[in-house]
Structure formats: structure tokens, C-alpha cells
Write a protein that holds these residues in place. Structure first.
Motif, PDB file in Angstrom:
ATOM      1  N   ASN A 108       0.792  -0.973  -0.084  1.00 58.15           N
ATOM      2  CA  ASN A 108      -0.133  -0.263  -0.063  1.00 58.15           C
ATOM      3  C   ASN A 108       0.548   1.334  -0.014  1.00 58.15           C
ATOM      4  OD1 ASN A 108      -1.566  -2.333   2.301  1.00 58.15           O
ATOM      5  ND2 ASN A 108      -2.444  -1.654   0.182  1.00 58.15           N
ATOM      6  N   VAL A 109       0.740   2.394  -1.469  1.00 61.75           N
ATOM      7  CA  VAL A 109       1.407   3.402  -0.749  1.00 61.75           C
ATOM      8  C   VAL A 109       0.227   4.478  -0.896  1.00 61.75           C
ATOM      9  CG1 VAL A 109       2.331   5.107  -2.480  1.00 61.75           C
ATOM     10  CG2 VAL A 109       3.276   2.818  -1.834  1.00 61.75           C
ATOM     11  N   GLU A 110       0.260   4.608   0.363  1.00 52.93           N
ATOM     12  CA  GLU A 110      -0.929   6.529   0.501  1.00 52.93           C
ATOM     13  C   GLU A 110       0.493   8.178   0.382  1.00 52.93           C
ATOM     14  OE1 GLU A 110      -2.899   6.905   3.664  1.00 52.93           O
ATOM     15  OE2 GLU A 110      -4.241   5.147   3.358  1.00 52.93           O
ATOM     16  N   VAL A 111      -0.158   8.689  -0.883  1.00 53.53           N
ATOM     17  CA  VAL A 111       1.163  10.609  -1.162  1.00 53.53           C
ATOM     18  C   VAL A 111      -0.064  11.172  -0.414  1.00 53.53           C
ATOM     19  CG1 VAL A 111       2.419  11.963  -2.281  1.00 53.53           C
ATOM     20  CG2 VAL A 111       2.246   8.794  -2.689  1.00 53.53           C
ATOM     21  N   LYS A 112      -0.124  12.119   0.817  1.00 51.11           N
ATOM     22  CA  LYS A 112      -0.729  12.943   1.231  1.00 51.11           C
ATOM     23  C   LYS A 112       0.024  14.284   1.105  1.00 51.11           C
ATOM     24  CE  LYS A 112      -2.337   9.601   5.332  1.00 51.11           C
ATOM     25  NZ  LYS A 112      -1.718   9.135   6.331  1.00 51.11           N
ATOM     26  N   PHE A 113      -0.701  15.187   0.541  1.00 47.43           N
ATOM     27  CA  PHE A 113      -0.703  16.422   0.396  1.00 47.43           C
ATOM     28  C   PHE A 113      -0.853  17.330   1.485  1.00 47.43           C
ATOM     29  CE2 PHE A 113      -0.423  13.884  -3.125  1.00 47.43           C
ATOM     30  CZ  PHE A 113       0.771  14.167  -4.008  1.00 47.43           C
TER      31      PHE A 113
END
Length: 160
Positions: A108-113
Motif C-alpha cells: 500500500n502506498v499513500e501520498v498525502k498533500f
């Protein structure tokens, strides 16, 4: 119609054993509003993603299309890097990630801004390595790759 006295539910699908393997968390700060930071990551990936962290290398073209992140080679071969699990423009990109290991088991990859003063903090959280038979090795390799990927992205977005 009644069910047979001897009928039973089908055997459950085999579960993959999991091992405790630490997540990867890397962040960078880009001198852009969240909208631009998200767009730079999502729409312009092909302009900054390092070729050395790809399947096909030189001349490759990564892009989000049709709910997936794919890479196309100069010979028009395609490789699936990830499927999009959730997308919230200016906020989150959540992926089932396959790139970087030879398994059909996703991590799982989450990219948060996140908005910060005159900038955006971009954080990558990569988890689920315990599901991979070679999880510790994959995690170790990808830790430095994610650091380099985010440094490249930050420079593309104008960070110094």
C-alpha cells in the motif's frame, strides 16, 4: 429447495502469512499550493520520475490512466505499477502498489498533500511489506528509492 444436511461452505481462500516489517515514511516540502503539488505528482509524473526506478529504464513513460499507474516502454510495452484505491485531489492518492517487487501481492502506498505556510508537505507512506515473502529486502531497497523519488519530485516542483 432445501440444502443438504451435509452441505458446507466452500473452503476459505488461503491467507498469506504476514510478518512484521516496518513501514516507509518519507516527506518533502514543495513551494506550491496543494493543488499544484498534487497536479505535479499526479499529472506530470512522466517529467520527473527517475528512470532508474522503473521497469523499462531510459525512455519510459509513467502515467495515471484508467484507475491505474502504468509505465510504457519505448517499444510500447506496458507494466502495471499500481492500481488507484482512492484519489482526493489536493489531499490524497492511495494505491495498491506492485512496482519494485516480482510479486502479484500488492503493498500500500499513500501520498498525502498537506498545506503548510506558502508550501505543501508531501508525505509517502508505504506499508504492507509483511505480506511479501521477501518483504524485509523489498522494504530496505524501496526506502532509499522513495527518498530519491521525493527529492526528484521536490526539485521538479521548485524546492531547493
Amino acid at each position: 429447495m432445501t440444502s443438504s444436511l451435509f452441505s458446507h461452505a466452500p473452503d476459505p481462500e488461503p491467507q498469506h502469512a504476514t510478518t512484521a516489517v516496518a513501514d516507509i515514511e518519507e516527506s518533502c516540502i514543495v513551494p506550491r499550493e496543494t493543488e499544484e503539488a498534487f497536479s505535479g505528482f499526479h499529472e506530470y509524473l512522466h517529467l520527473w520520475w527517475p528512470e532508474e526506478f522503473s521497469t523499462f529504464g531510459e525512455g519510459m513513460h509513467p502515467e495515471f490512466e484508467g484507475g491505474a499507474l502504468t509505465e510504457t516502454s519505448v517499444d510500447e510495452e506496458k507494466d502495471l505499477w499500481a492500481t488507484v484505491r482512492d484519489i482526493r485531489p489536493e489531499e490524497l492518492l492511495a494505491l495498491d502498489w506492485f512496482l519494485g517487487h516480482s510479486n502479484s501481492i500488492a503493498t500500500n502506498v499513500e501520498v498525502k498533500f498537506e498545506a503548510a505556510e506558502d508550501s505543501t508537505v508531501v508525505t509517502v507512506l508505504h506499508s504492507g511489506f509483511g505480506r511479501l515473502p521477501d518483504g524485509p529486502d523489498v522494504r530496505e531497497r524501496l526506502a532509499s528509492e522513495w527518498r530519491n523519488v521525493l527529492q526528484r519530485y521536490a526539485r521538479f516542483m521548485g524546492a531547493r
